[in-house]
Design a protein around this motif. Structure first.
Motif, PDB file in Angstrom:
ATOM      1  N   ASN A  47      55.658  32.457 -66.213  1.00 38.35           N
ATOM      2  CA  ASN A  47      55.625  30.995 -66.367  1.00 38.35           C
ATOM      3  C   ASN A  47      54.242  30.449 -65.993  1.00 38.35           C
ATOM      4  N   ALA A  48      53.665  31.014 -64.927  1.00 40.93           N
ATOM      5  CA  ALA A  48      52.318  30.572 -64.515  1.00 40.93           C
ATOM      6  C   ALA A  48      51.312  30.849 -65.630  1.00 40.93           C
ATOM      7  N   ARG A  49      51.494  31.985 -66.292  1.00 39.42           N
ATOM      8  CA  ARG A  49      50.555  32.324 -67.380  1.00 39.42           C
ATOM      9  C   ARG A  49      50.719  31.349 -68.543  1.00 39.42           C
ATOM     10  N   ARG A  50      51.972  31.129 -68.937  1.00 39.35           N
ATOM     11  CA  ARG A  50      52.222  30.279 -70.117  1.00 39.35           C
ATOM     12  C   ARG A  50      51.881  28.809 -69.827  1.00 39.35           C
ATOM     13  N   VAL A  51      52.502  28.258 -68.792  1.00 36.31           N
ATOM     14  CA  VAL A  51      52.330  26.824 -68.537  1.00 36.31           C
ATOM     15  C   VAL A  51      50.907  26.560 -68.007  1.00 36.31           C
ATOM     16  N   GLY A  52      50.402  27.493 -67.183  1.00 33.33           N
ATOM     17  CA  GLY A  52      49.024  27.347 -66.694  1.00 33.33           C
ATOM     18  C   GLY A  52      48.029  27.392 -67.838  1.00 33.33           C
ATOM     19  N   GLY A  53      48.300  28.254 -68.816  1.00 33.64           N
ATOM     20  CA  GLY A  53      47.421  28.346 -69.984  1.00 33.64           C
ATOM     21  C   GLY A  53      47.358  27.032 -70.744  1.00 33.64           C
ATOM     22  N   LEU A  54      48.531  26.409 -70.937  1.00 33.51           N
ATOM     23  CA  LEU A  54      48.563  25.106 -71.629  1.00 33.51           C
ATOM     24  C   LEU A  54      47.809  24.051 -70.823  1.00 33.51           C
ATOM     25  N   LEU A  55      48.070  24.075 -69.504  1.00 36.46           N
ATOM     26  CA  LEU A  55      47.479  23.052 -68.639  1.00 36.46           C
ATOM     27  C   LEU A  55      45.948  23.155 -68.623  1.00 36.46           C
ATOM     28  N   ILE A  56      45.428  24.354 -68.510  1.00 37.56           N
ATOM     29  CA  ILE A  56      43.967  24.497 -68.418  1.00 37.56           C
ATOM     30  C   ILE A  56      43.318  24.092 -69.748  1.00 37.56           C
ATOM     31  N   GLU A  57      43.982  24.430 -70.855  1.00 34.01           N
ATOM     32  CA  GLU A  57      43.416  24.031 -72.152  1.00 34.01           C
ATOM     33  C   GLU A  57      43.381  22.510 -72.278  1.00 34.01           C
ATOM     34  N   ARG A  58      44.479  21.888 -71.882  1.00 32.43           N
ATOM     35  CA  ARG A  58      44.583  20.418 -71.941  1.00 32.43           C
ATOM     36  C   ARG A  58      43.486  19.795 -71.063  1.00 32.43           C
ATOM     37  N   LEU A  59      43.280  20.353 -69.866  1.00 37.52           N
ATOM     38  CA  LEU A  59      42.275  19.780 -68.952  1.00 37.52           C
ATOM     39  C   LEU A  59      40.862  20.022 -69.478  1.00 37.52           C
ATOM     40  N   ARG A  60      40.672  21.118 -70.180  1.00 35.99           N
ATOM     41  CA  ARG A  60      39.336  21.389 -70.752  1.00 35.99           C
ATOM     42  C   ARG A  60      39.008  20.377 -71.846  1.00 35.99           C
ATOM     43  N   VAL A  61      40.016  20.009 -72.618  1.00 36.22           N
ATOM     44  CA  VAL A  61      39.793  19.013 -73.675  1.00 36.22           C
ATOM     45  C   VAL A  61      39.392  17.678 -73.031  1.00 36.22           C
ATOM     46  N   VAL A  62      40.125  17.294 -71.990  1.00 38.02           N
ATOM     47  CA  VAL A  62      39.798  16.041 -71.288  1.00 38.02           C
ATOM     48  C   VAL A  62      38.379  16.122 -70.706  1.00 38.02           C
ATOM     49  N   ALA A  63      38.089  17.259 -70.066  1.00 36.79           N
ATOM     50  CA  ALA A  63      36.798  17.408 -69.380  1.00 36.79           C
ATOM     51  C   ALA A  63      35.631  17.243 -70.342  1.00 36.79           C
ATOM     52  N   ALA A  64      35.827  17.701 -71.568  1.00 37.62           N
ATOM     53  CA  ALA A  64      34.747  17.616 -72.545  1.00 37.62           C
ATOM     54  C   ALA A  64      34.440  16.166 -72.919  1.00 37.62           C
ATOM     55  N   GLN A  65      35.405  15.280 -72.654  1.00 36.45           N
ATOM     56  CA  GLN A  65      35.221  13.869 -73.060  1.00 36.45           C
ATOM     57  C   GLN A  65      34.818  12.964 -71.901  1.00 36.45           C
ATOM     58  N   VAL A  66      34.866  13.483 -70.683  1.00 33.85           N
ATOM     59  CA  VAL A  66      34.621  12.627 -69.509  1.00 33.85           C
ATOM     60  C   VAL A  66      33.322  13.060 -68.837  1.00 33.85           C
ATOM     61  N   PRO A  67      32.420  12.104 -68.542  1.00 32.65           N
ATOM     62  CA  PRO A  67      31.176  12.503 -67.892  1.00 32.65           C
ATOM     63  C   PRO A  67      31.407  13.035 -66.474  1.00 32.65           C
ATOM     64  N   GLY A  68      30.522  13.947 -66.064  1.00 30.82           N
ATOM     65  CA  GLY A  68      30.545  14.395 -64.665  1.00 30.82           C
ATOM     66  C   GLY A  68      31.503  15.523 -64.364  1.00 30.82           C
ATOM     67  N   VAL A  69      32.105  16.135 -65.399  1.00 31.76           N
ATOM     68  CA  VAL A  69      32.930  17.322 -65.123  1.00 31.76           C
ATOM     69  C   VAL A  69      32.079  18.540 -65.468  1.00 31.76           C
ATOM     70  N   ARG A  70      31.710  19.287 -64.454  1.00 30.29           N
ATOM     71  CA  ARG A  70      30.804  20.421 -64.667  1.00 30.29           C
ATOM     72  C   ARG A  70      31.542  21.624 -65.238  1.00 30.29           C
ATOM     73  N   GLU A  71      32.767  21.830 -64.749  1.00 31.14           N
ATOM     74  CA  GLU A  71      33.477  23.048 -65.147  1.00 31.14           C
ATOM     75  C   GLU A  71      34.967  22.890 -64.867  1.00 31.14           C
ATOM     76  N   VAL A  72      35.787  23.415 -65.785  1.00 26.83           N
ATOM     77  CA  VAL A  72      37.218  23.588 -65.514  1.00 26.83           C
ATOM     78  C   VAL A  72      37.438  25.098 -65.491  1.00 26.83           C
ATOM     79  N   ARG A  73      37.893  25.620 -64.363  1.00 28.73           N
ATOM     80  CA  ARG A  73      37.949  27.078 -64.212  1.00 28.73           C
ATOM     81  C   ARG A  73      39.270  27.494 -63.572  1.00 28.73           C
ATOM     82  N   GLY A  74      39.474  28.812 -63.538  1.00 26.23           N
ATOM     83  CA  GLY A  74      40.669  29.346 -62.900  1.00 26.23           C
ATOM     84  C   GLY A  74      41.534  30.069 -63.900  1.00 26.23           C
ATOM     85  N   ARG A  75      42.718  30.463 -63.444  1.00 22.24           N
ATOM     86  CA  ARG A  75      43.671  31.125 -64.326  1.00 22.24           C
ATOM     87  C   ARG A  75      45.070  30.905 -63.769  1.00 22.24           C
ATOM     88  N   GLY A  76      46.054  31.013 -64.687  1.00 21.37           N
ATOM     89  CA  GLY A  76      47.428  30.757 -64.263  1.00 21.37           C
ATOM     90  C   GLY A  76      47.547  29.353 -63.718  1.00 21.37           C
TER      91      GLY A  76
END
Ligand SMILES: Cc1ncc(COP(=O)(O)O)c(C=O)c1O
Length: 427
Positions: free
Chosen positions: A325-354
């Motif tokens: 579940n951590a792999r599946r739901v975490g994977g969705l969450l990190i992708e979603r946060l990466r999309v947001v990060a690309a649009q918001v100034p001042g986010v240097r990196e979204v990192r991690g796993r699970g």
């Protein structure tokens, strides 16, 4: 100022930090939610510092603890203790360490203290290799291997500690190298360091640095280090206090991202295994665990009340495949946060796993840490009904997202939307 905060401040140490300008009193929880004393409900994406691993008020755990509390809470390690033996057997089994022995403590700090005691006694050396930006606990020996200024209240130490490069991929002198060259440079640095020092007892490392802001090296670094350590007989201690039990999704233990040279000599754990009850511990091959030539006990370590909690929690985790579940739901969450990060100034990196995701904030247009923004995002997320954490060696400018591993897709979506709003409203 609310009354409880006032009383807290009068009687507890000043260095015991509280989150939020108006600190929160959490009164109860259920699943992935908690409620405060005013009745407000929050989605909990920090789990009391990655400790509520499965869920709040997990019925199986509550039942086991209540029934055990009515029988006996504690008898000490002087007497046989069935739940302790059973949990040790299960942990030894999932550890992948051959001929594993398990010693239970009450915290991650005490687990790491024990690992240091074992390694220094086994190797007859008090020299330890640790990673820059590390955190391993608050005791006198644990702060001596802490490579994070914000968590090092003293430089006095019973150990001689040498700090190795590699725990932080995107900062430091090797940040611009590709993964293979980064690993090669860190290995060269380690070899060079070993040429200038007494034979160290062990290298201790968090596979993903927790307090350090969920930073990690490229996969394989610790396997490459292992080759060098083996040449010298130096032990490898993996501090799995934050990364263990499937939190990283792809692996059950964080070290398995570096696993092709086999399991570590010593693994330490705490936090999630007890789901909030105080269980820590050390797993080591028997020849290492048994090397002490004097008695050693932890009075509260392995107490029945916590052991039945650990058993119920681990059973739930395995039976419900929360790692998957951590792999599946975490994977969705990190992708979603990466999309947001690309649009918001001042986010240097979204990192991690699970379900261990870090969001590093910097002042827009620079590479300078932005701890004020991190604090503002924390406040804004709370206003939106979401609890998250902070961390990072660079002035606490990384947001830490680490919900219970039973997180649903709908909750991940809801939390991501609140976080997106918090990031946008503070930019
Ligand atoms: C990686 C790591 N090791 C050890 C510890 C210390 O654990 P405890 O606070 O239970 O003593 C922590 C706590 O945050 C941690 O993150």
């Amino acid at each position: 100022m609310n009354d409880l905060y006032d009383r807290h401040r009068r009687v507890l140490p000043d260095w015991l930090a509280l989150y939020y300008d108006d600190p929160l009193e959490i009164t109860h929880g259920e699943g992935r939610h908690v409620w405060d004393a005013d009745g407000n409900r929050y989605l909990d994406f920090f789990g009391g510092i990655l400790t509520t691993m499965t869920a709040h008020a997990l019925p199986e755990l509550t039942k086991a603890v209540s029934e055990q509390a009515g029988r006996i809470i504690h008898s000490s390690t002087l007497y046989l203790n069935r739940p302790m033996v059973e949990l040790a057997e299960r942990i030894a089994h999932v550890s992948a360490i051959p001929d594993a022995r398990v010693f239970f403590t009450t915290s991650g700090t005490e687990a790491n203290d024990t690992a240091l005691l074992l390694a220094t006694a086994y190797r007859r050396s008090n020299t330890i290799l640790a990673m820059r930006n590390s955190y391993h606990g608050r005791s006198f020996s644990a702060v001596g291997i802490t490579g994070n200024r914000g968590w090092s209240p003293t430089s006095l130490s019973p150990l001689q500690t040498l700090y190795v490069h590699g725990g932080v991929r995107t900062r430091g002198p090797y940040a611009d190298l590709d993964d293979a060259a980064f690993i090669a440079a860190c290995v060269d640095d380690l070899r060079d360091l070993l040429g200038h020092t007494r034979q160290p007892a062990a290298l201790i490392a968090e596979p993903i640095q927790g307090v350090g802001g969920f930073t990690s090296p490229p996969d394989g670094l610790y396997a490459a280090f292992r080759e060098v350590l083996r040449e010298h007989g130096i032990l490898w201690i993996a501090d799995e206090v934050q990364t263990g039990w499937g939190r990283t999704g792809e692996h059950f233990w964080g070290w398995q991202a570096h696993g092709h040279s086999g399991p570590p000599d010593i693994v330490t754990f705490a936090k999630g295994i007890g789901n909030g009850t105080s269980i820590g511990g050390v797993i080591a091959r028997s020849e290492i665990m048994n090397c002490l030539d004097a008695n050693s006990i932890s009075t509260f370590g392995g107490t029945q009340l916590t052991m039945v909690a650990g058993l119920a929690n681990l059973a739930y985790l395995l039976e419900h495949d929360l790692q998957g579940n951590a792999r599946r739901v975490g994977g969705l969450l990190i992708e979603r946060l990466r999309v947001v990060a690309a649009q918001v100034p001042g986010v240097r990196e979204v990192r991690g796993r699970g379900l261990m995701i870090g969001i590093e904030l910097v002042k827009p247009g620079t590479d300078d840490a932005d701890p004020q923004r991190a604090a503002a995002v924390l406040e804004a997320a709370r206003e939106g009904g979401l609890l998250i954490g902070k961390g990072g060696g660079h002035n606490t400018s990384a947001l830490r997202v680490a919900p219970p591993l039973s997180l649903t897709v709908a909750e991940a979506e809801e939390g991501a939307a609140i976080l997106e709003h918090a990031l946008r409203s503070t930019s």
